[in-house]
Enzyme design. Structure first.
Site, mmCIF file in Angstrom:
data_model
loop_
_atom_site.group_PDB
_atom_site.id
_atom_site.type_symbol
_atom_site.label_atom_id
_atom_site.label_comp_id
_atom_site.label_asym_id
_atom_site.label_seq_id
_atom_site.Cartn_x
_atom_site.Cartn_y
_atom_site.Cartn_z
ATOM 1 N N CYS A 146 0.822 -1.219 0.000
ATOM 2 C CA CYS A 146 0.000 0.000 0.000
ATOM 3 C C CYS A 146 0.853 1.266 0.000
ATOM 4 O O CYS A 146 0.483 2.278 0.589
ATOM 5 C CB CYS A 146 -0.953 0.016 1.196
ATOM 6 S SG CYS A 146 -2.217 -1.261 1.117
ATOM 7 N N THR A 147 2.017 1.207 -0.641
ATOM 8 C CA THR A 147 2.861 2.395 -0.758
ATOM 9 C C THR A 147 2.651 3.088 -2.100
ATOM 10 O O THR A 147 3.177 4.177 -2.312
ATOM 11 C CB THR A 147 4.352 2.020 -0.614
ATOM 12 O OG1 THR A 147 4.653 0.987 -1.562
ATOM 13 C CG2 THR A 147 4.652 1.509 0.778
#
Length: 290
Positions: A146-147
């Site tokens: 989730c970067t």
């Protein structure tokens, strides 16, 4: 515009699944002492705040601030981003705070059944989990961590979190305000709030969660009640933190498989009971086949 008085604080948030320090039972090592100081400082910051915005990256980094906010009865607004979706939610208050609210104040004149719905403790970010938080960065690619997110999500989530906070502070019950009794997940466009819902404030209805996506440009506002065996907001976890403080945090973070936190919260017993129920259902199906 309004003045902003800010202070930057550099600290490390200990996380479940991320072990630290030495475990030889001897004198506390420098790393453990540093983490202990950070936990003390973080607790002080949350305790003295009117509202906490939780915007950290990994899932497990949100665990300790969630527990601390409940232990100090501090309102917490959580914002999380995916690749093309976002979540903004307010964590429910502890039961001790809800117990001081008059039942009729929660119903908004919508009847006894709706009053019971309104008095349910609202869930937190971890209430939908059936396992303890763990190291989410291990053996995962960049996009799985989730970067990577689409450019419009951060300002959308930030503005929604701000609106949710302001609406909460304008509600007569503040942090204890219930979620909407009348669901707005139907997809119907409702630009005006008639004020009859117990969640209604001067600025409109006060949602529990706001979930949106730019893949289809849609939003929904579900309400999720608190999970009694939640690994973050359950009564057992909050009481254990209040009682043992840093020692409890260290046990959780240094536990290799999350079994300690699942045992404290009662999540292990919940899964065992669910497995027994499933076996009973399968046995019943076998009997019918015969």
């Amino acid at each position: 515009g309004p003045d902003v008085k800010s202070e930057g604080v550099v600290l490390t948030i200990p996380m479940p699944g991320h072990s630290f320090g030495k475990h030889d039972g001897g004198k506390e090592d420098p790393e453990t002492q540093s983490v202990r100081n950070d936990v003390t400082k973080l607790h002080e910051l949350i305790d003295e705040s009117d509202v906490v915005f939780l915007l950290t990256d990994t899932r497990e980094s949100r665990w300790l601030p969630t527990v601390m906010a409940l232990a100090t009865e501090t309102p917490l607004i959580n914002a999380a981003l995916g690749l093309d979706s976002w979540l903004v939610m307010r964590h429910g208050p502890p039961s001790s705070a809800l117990s001081s609210v008059r039942p009729d104040a929660m119903s908004g004149g919508t009847g006894n059944m709706n009053r019971d719905i309104a008095r349910r403790r609202l869930g937190c970010y971890f209430c939908s989990d059936v396992v303890a938080p763990e190291n989410s960065t291990r053996d995962r690619t960049l996009d799985q961590q989730c970067t990577v997110t689409r450019p419009g999500l951060a300002p959308i989530a930030a503005s929604m979190a701000t609106e949710l906070m302001v609406a909460m502070l304008h509600h007569p019950l503040g942090h204890c305000a219930p979620a909407p009794v009348f669901s707005s997940c139907s997809g119907q466009f409702a630009p005006v709030d008639d004020g009859r819902d117990p969640s209604s404030s001067a600025l409109g209805r006060l949602a529990h969660q706001i979930r949106g996506t730019v893949a289809t440009y849609t939003m929904m506002t579900p309400t999720v009640p608190a999970f009694p065996s939640c690994t973050a907001c359950s009564e057992n976890v909050v009481q254990e933190y209040r009682k043992d403080g840093f020692d409890f945090v260290k046990k959780v973070c240094c536990d290799a498989n999350g079994s300690y936190l699942e045992r404290v919260s009662g999540l292990d017993e919940f899964r065992e009971e669910a497995a027994r129920k499933m076996e009973e259902c399968l046995d019943w199906d076998d009997d019918n086949d015969e």
